[in-house]
Design a protein around this motif. Sequence first.
Motif, mmCIF file in Angstrom:
data_model
loop_
_atom_site.group_PDB
_atom_site.id
_atom_site.type_symbol
_atom_site.label_atom_id
_atom_site.label_comp_id
_atom_site.label_asym_id
_atom_site.label_seq_id
_atom_site.Cartn_x
_atom_site.Cartn_y
_atom_site.Cartn_z
ATOM 1 N N PRO A 1 -15.747 74.475 -30.156
ATOM 2 C CA PRO A 1 -16.787 74.574 -31.186
ATOM 3 C C PRO A 1 -17.179 73.215 -31.766
ATOM 4 C CG PRO A 1 -14.984 76.119 -31.622
ATOM 5 C CD PRO A 1 -14.515 75.192 -30.542
ATOM 6 N N ASP B 1 -13.440 80.127 -33.211
ATOM 7 C CA ASP B 1 -14.616 80.263 -34.063
ATOM 8 C C ASP B 1 -15.571 81.316 -33.498
ATOM 9 O OD1 ASP B 1 -16.857 79.937 -35.683
ATOM 10 O OD2 ASP B 1 -16.380 77.821 -35.995
ATOM 11 N N VAL C 1 -19.516 80.880 -32.444
ATOM 12 C CA VAL C 1 -19.855 80.048 -31.293
ATOM 13 C C VAL C 1 -21.047 80.640 -30.482
ATOM 14 C CG1 VAL C 1 -18.329 81.073 -29.552
ATOM 15 C CG2 VAL C 1 -18.538 78.586 -29.691
HETATM 16 P P1 ADP Z 1 -11.681 86.633 -22.282
HETATM 17 O O1 ADP Z 1 -12.659 87.303 -23.179
HETATM 18 O O2 ADP Z 1 -12.217 86.246 -20.955
HETATM 19 O O3 ADP Z 1 -10.385 87.371 -22.202
HETATM 20 P P2 ADP Z 1 -11.017 84.838 -24.418
HETATM 21 O O4 ADP Z 1 -10.217 85.838 -25.157
HETATM 22 O O5 ADP Z 1 -10.452 83.453 -24.372
HETATM 23 O O6 ADP Z 1 -11.313 85.241 -22.930
HETATM 24 O O7 ADP Z 1 -12.434 84.798 -25.124
HETATM 25 C C1 ADP Z 1 -13.474 84.034 -24.622
HETATM 26 C C2 ADP Z 1 -14.774 84.597 -25.154
HETATM 27 O O8 ADP Z 1 -14.833 84.380 -26.560
HETATM 28 C C3 ADP Z 1 -15.972 83.886 -24.571
HETATM 29 O O9 ADP Z 1 -16.503 84.654 -23.515
HETATM 30 C C4 ADP Z 1 -16.920 83.796 -25.736
HETATM 31 O O10 ADP Z 1 -17.630 85.004 -25.844
HETATM 32 C C5 ADP Z 1 -16.015 83.664 -26.925
HETATM 33 N N1 ADP Z 1 -15.583 82.289 -27.231
HETATM 34 C C6 ADP Z 1 -15.716 81.179 -26.456
HETATM 35 N N2 ADP Z 1 -15.168 80.107 -27.047
HETATM 36 C C7 ADP Z 1 -14.654 80.546 -28.234
HETATM 37 C C8 ADP Z 1 -13.961 79.904 -29.302
HETATM 38 N N3 ADP Z 1 -13.668 78.606 -29.280
HETATM 39 N N4 ADP Z 1 -13.596 80.686 -30.354
HETATM 40 C C9 ADP Z 1 -13.885 81.992 -30.400
HETATM 41 N N5 ADP Z 1 -14.557 82.637 -29.437
HETATM 42 C C10 ADP Z 1 -14.926 81.937 -28.354
#
Ligand code: ADP
Length: 358
Positions: free
Chosen positions: A275, A130, A133
């Motif tokens: 979320p 989501d 968030v």
């Molecule tokens: P990274 O960016 O460290 O590679 P991810 O791809 O898993 O890791 O993305 C995490 C980032 O996305 C978080 O830093 C936040 O900005 C955002 N986020 C956190 N939880 C969610 C979620 N449930 N759905 C979508 N975006 C999220």
Amino acid sequence: MHNRSQVQIEHNYIAEPSRPRAHCLFLNSLLPLIFALSFLLAGCSFHETSRDFFAMDTVMHLSASGSHAEQGLDAAEDEINRLDRLFSISNADSDIARLNQSGSTTVSDETLQLLARSKEINSQTGCAFDITVYPVASLWGFYSGNFQVPDQKALSAALSSVGMDHVQVNHSSVTLDSGTQLDLGAIAKGYASNRAAKIIEESGVTSANLSLGGNVHVVGTKPDGSNWKVAITDPNNTDHYAGVLSVQDTAVVTSGGYERFFQADGKTYHHILDPKTGYPADSGLLSVTIVSQDDVLADALSTALFVMGEDRAVDFWRASTANFEMVLITRDGRIRYSEGLESAFSLAADYKAEVIHR
Ligand code: ADP
Ligand code: MG
């Protein structure tokens, strides 16, 4: 705050000219020249050029081989920086920052595309993925760096602004309900790695390794024709890797709670949020790696399946018609991977794993 990126194994190719056995004087006198030529030729065909830079809030490492490598890497870096300027929450001129600031604005076609894809994956994953968030992540201090565990009242208020039904799209205009804000952090790097790979290929490069933090995209094979090796960190022991994927022309994306986190009152709070609760996802998974030719899907699903946890992730993979494979690592140290990776995934010594069948 800690920030680790996925470990990659990239053995540099070492050209080893075979030892000459010629004894005649003529050949002996030519030997230095033959050596020089073979090193030169090896240099031409296997010369790898690479660069590191900071974009999309992470350190990126791009490498490529061949005569178009430099030009390809320039174009790929420019493209990643362009997309960072488009999607960044902190660059005031970006589509997303303007939208978050004003609540309603027109955005570029690419932003619309990514919003549409985000909405689609949000609904496919039961809202585990989501992009709204943001208000919750902000409360935890993940943007400002002023980390804190929010109180429940503030969290409930922020959660009432979370949900894709708070985002309206009308042609190229996007409107957010009051309090709702977007963060493409879990999907933008996937879009960027796909674009960077396309651009580097268009430059004539046939062998490249693009590492955008936890998002890896490998182009072709290694210069010697063998597969790229992408290692998966053991989240229980982050100095070690649990296994290695042998792949070509694909994205490999890992999301893990060990990548970014802070500690308070003896507890660890990471950046992947559920979320539904507003708390860091506590699903029993420590990392999810997705292998797919669709970089955007790989990025979004690595985050979504992390939130969903082991059982829902396995059910999702079994029911999905999308083309992706996965490696799940659980808190209790188990490794499970989908059957499509059976020939690609090698476990590190002393690790055990179970294959997930359809
Ligand atoms: P990274 O960016 O460290 O590679 P991810 O791809 O898993 O890791 O993305 C995490 C980032 O996305 C978080 O830093 C936040 O900005 C955002 N986020 C956190 N939880 C969610 C979620 N449930 N759905 C979508 N975006 C999220
Ligand atoms: Mg992601």
